[in-house]
Design a protein around this motif. Structure first.
Motif, short mmCIF file in Angstrom:
data_model
loop_
_atom_site.label_atom_id
_atom_site.label_comp_id
_atom_site.label_asym_id
_atom_site.label_seq_id
_atom_site.Cartn_x
_atom_site.Cartn_y
_atom_site.Cartn_z
N VAL A 186 0.84 -1.20 0.00
CA VAL A 186 0.00 0.00 0.00
C VAL A 186 0.87 1.25 0.00
O VAL A 186 0.64 2.19 -0.77
CB VAL A 186 -0.94 0.01 1.22
CG1 VAL A 186 -1.65 1.35 1.35
CG2 VAL A 186 -1.97 -1.11 1.09
N GLY A 187 1.89 1.26 0.86
CA GLY A 187 2.78 2.41 0.92
C GLY A 187 3.53 2.63 -0.37
O GLY A 187 3.67 3.77 -0.84
N ALA A 188 4.01 1.55 -0.98
CA ALA A 188 4.79 1.67 -2.22
C ALA A 188 3.92 2.08 -3.41
O ALA A 188 4.43 2.65 -4.38
CB ALA A 188 5.48 0.34 -2.51
N PHE A 189 2.63 1.78 -3.35
CA PHE A 189 1.73 2.13 -4.46
C PHE A 189 1.47 3.63 -4.52
O PHE A 189 1.25 4.18 -5.62
CB PHE A 189 0.40 1.39 -4.30
CG PHE A 189 -0.59 1.68 -5.39
CD1 PHE A 189 -0.46 1.08 -6.63
CD2 PHE A 189 -1.63 2.57 -5.19
CE1 PHE A 189 -1.37 1.36 -7.65
CE2 PHE A 189 -2.53 2.86 -6.19
CZ PHE A 189 -2.41 2.25 -7.43
N ILE A 190 1.53 4.31 -3.40
CA ILE A 190 1.17 5.73 -3.36
C ILE A 190 2.02 6.59 -4.29
O ILE A 190 1.47 7.34 -5.11
CB ILE A 190 1.23 6.25 -1.91
CG1 ILE A 190 0.09 5.61 -1.09
CG2 ILE A 190 1.12 7.77 -1.85
CD1 ILE A 190 0.15 5.90 0.40
N PRO A 191 3.36 6.53 -4.22
CA PRO A 191 4.14 7.36 -5.15
C PRO A 191 4.07 6.89 -6.59
O PRO A 191 4.37 7.66 -7.52
CB PRO A 191 5.57 7.23 -4.61
CG PRO A 191 5.59 5.95 -3.87
CD PRO A 191 4.23 5.80 -3.28
N LEU A 192 3.67 5.64 -6.80
CA LEU A 192 3.58 5.10 -8.15
C LEU A 192 2.26 5.45 -8.83
O LEU A 192 2.18 5.57 -10.06
CB LEU A 192 3.74 3.57 -8.09
CG LEU A 192 3.66 2.78 -9.39
CD1 LEU A 192 4.77 3.20 -10.35
CD2 LEU A 192 3.75 1.28 -9.08
N ALA A 193 1.21 5.65 -8.05
CA ALA A 193 -0.13 5.87 -8.57
C ALA A 193 -0.23 6.98 -9.61
O ALA A 193 -0.86 6.80 -10.67
CB ALA A 193 -1.10 6.12 -7.43
N PRO A 194 0.36 8.17 -9.39
CA PRO A 194 0.24 9.24 -10.40
C PRO A 194 0.77 8.83 -11.77
O PRO A 194 0.19 9.21 -12.80
CB PRO A 194 1.07 10.38 -9.80
CG PRO A 194 1.02 10.14 -8.33
CD PRO A 194 1.06 8.66 -8.19
N TYR A 195 1.84 8.06 -11.81
CA TYR A 195 2.40 7.62 -13.09
C TYR A 195 1.47 6.62 -13.77
O TYR A 195 1.34 6.62 -15.01
CB TYR A 195 3.78 6.98 -12.87
CG TYR A 195 4.86 7.98 -12.54
CD1 TYR A 195 5.51 8.70 -13.54
CD2 TYR A 195 5.22 8.21 -11.22
CE1 TYR A 195 6.50 9.63 -13.23
CE2 TYR A 195 6.21 9.13 -10.89
CZ TYR A 195 6.84 9.83 -11.90
OH TYR A 195 7.82 10.74 -11.60
N LEU A 196 0.82 5.77 -13.00
CA LEU A 196 -0.10 4.80 -13.58
C LEU A 196 -1.33 5.49 -14.18
O LEU A 196 -1.97 4.95 -15.08
CB LEU A 196 -0.56 3.80 -12.52
CG LEU A 196 0.53 2.87 -11.96
CD1 LEU A 196 -0.03 2.01 -10.83
CD2 LEU A 196 1.09 1.98 -13.07
N PHE A 197 -1.64 6.69 -13.66
CA PHE A 197 -2.77 7.45 -14.19
C PHE A 197 -2.34 8.54 -15.17
O PHE A 197 -3.09 9.47 -15.45
CB PHE A 197 -3.57 8.06 -13.03
CG PHE A 197 -4.33 7.05 -12.24
CD1 PHE A 197 -5.52 6.50 -12.72
CD2 PHE A 197 -3.86 6.61 -11.01
CE1 PHE A 197 -6.22 5.56 -11.99
CE2 PHE A 197 -4.56 5.67 -10.26
CZ PHE A 197 -5.74 5.14 -10.76
N GLY A 198 -1.11 8.42 -15.67
CA GLY A 198 -0.69 9.28 -16.77
C GLY A 198 0.13 10.50 -16.42
O GLY A 198 0.32 11.37 -17.28
N ALA A 199 0.63 10.62 -15.20
CA ALA A 199 1.44 11.78 -14.83
C ALA A 199 2.70 11.84 -15.70
O ALA A 199 3.33 10.81 -15.96
CB ALA A 199 1.82 11.72 -13.36
#
Length: 241
Positions: free
Chosen positions: A169-182
């Motif tokens: 869960v913690g590791a997903f947080i900084p990755l999430a914006p890139y997965l949504f196109g950042a």
């Protein structure tokens, strides 16, 4: 005959403690913080060494999430299982001593109570009463000599599962914006720093620290780790590329 004191209605049922030996809190907190900080730092380093929005950043983030979560779970399981096995081994040693030298162990327990301030006669009576039941005597010796509760040892499966889930869960947080196109590190930076502060503040609920101190401390530590890794990425990335 002196009557035993009675608990007041105000106190009755109003004095409880949280579980501090269950084996889940430390790996959960450490897993979430480590997942957030390590993957945030990893992503920042990749962003510093590659072009912003690169698919390599997503790949690195996913790899960091998976590798870190499995590694943390394996490490926690091994660590807590070893701790539990050591405790059981020491408990068995104490069990054998009570069986072989019951009188000496009873005297030892009485001396422990005297050292805590009990009247010598009362200490002897309490120790004698515990030793009337070998299992109760064992539990009391283990608590007094080892400082552990044999009925409440940390569970390695719970520790491993807590660590795995919270790290992921913690590791997903900084990755999430890139997965949504950042297309830059900025959204990940904002989300990660916010999450670091919130996690630190939440941890303060089970400690004596104020929420703002705990949150700010975690934010600064995570930001420092990410900044240093980003700097390393800017130095190494161009040379590798």
């Amino acid at each position: 005959m002196t009557e035993s004191p009675q608990a007041s209605n105000e106190h009755h049922g109003d004095h409880t403690h949280r579980d501090v030996n269950g084996g889940w809190l430390r790996p959960a907190v450490f897993g979430a913080m480590d997942g957030l900080v390590s993957n945030f730092a990893l992503i920042a380093g990749m962003d510093g060494g590659t072009s912003s929005g690169s698919k390599f950043i997503i790949l690195a983030g996913l790899a960091g999430l998976a590798a870190g979560a499995f590694s943390m779970a394996a490490g926690e399981y091994t660590s807590v299982a070893s701790q539990r096995e050591l405790a059981h081994a020491e408990i068995e040693i104490e069990r054998k001593e009570i069986h072989k030298h019951p009188v000496d162990e009873e005297i030892e327990l009485a001396e422990t109570y005297r050292a805590k301030g009990l009247d010598p006669d009362l200490a002897s009576k309490v120790a004698k009463q515990f030793h009337a039941n070998p299992e109760q005597a064992l539990e009391e010796h283990v608590r007094e000599e080892l400082g552990i509760d044999p009925a409440d040892l940390p569970n390695p499966v719970i520790a491993a599962a807590s660590s795995f889930i919270c790290f992921a869960v913690g590791a997903f947080i900084p990755l999430a914006p890139y997965l949504f196109g950042a297309g830059s590190v900025v959204p990940s930076l904002i989300l990660s720093l916010t999450a670091l502060f919130v996690c630190g503040a939440v941890v303060s609920r089970v400690t004596s620290r104020s929420w703002w101190y705990s949150g700010l401390r975690q934010l600064l530590l995570g930001a420092a780790a990410a900044a240093l890794t980003y700097f390393v990425g800017t130095l190494v990335g161009p040379g590798i590329g």
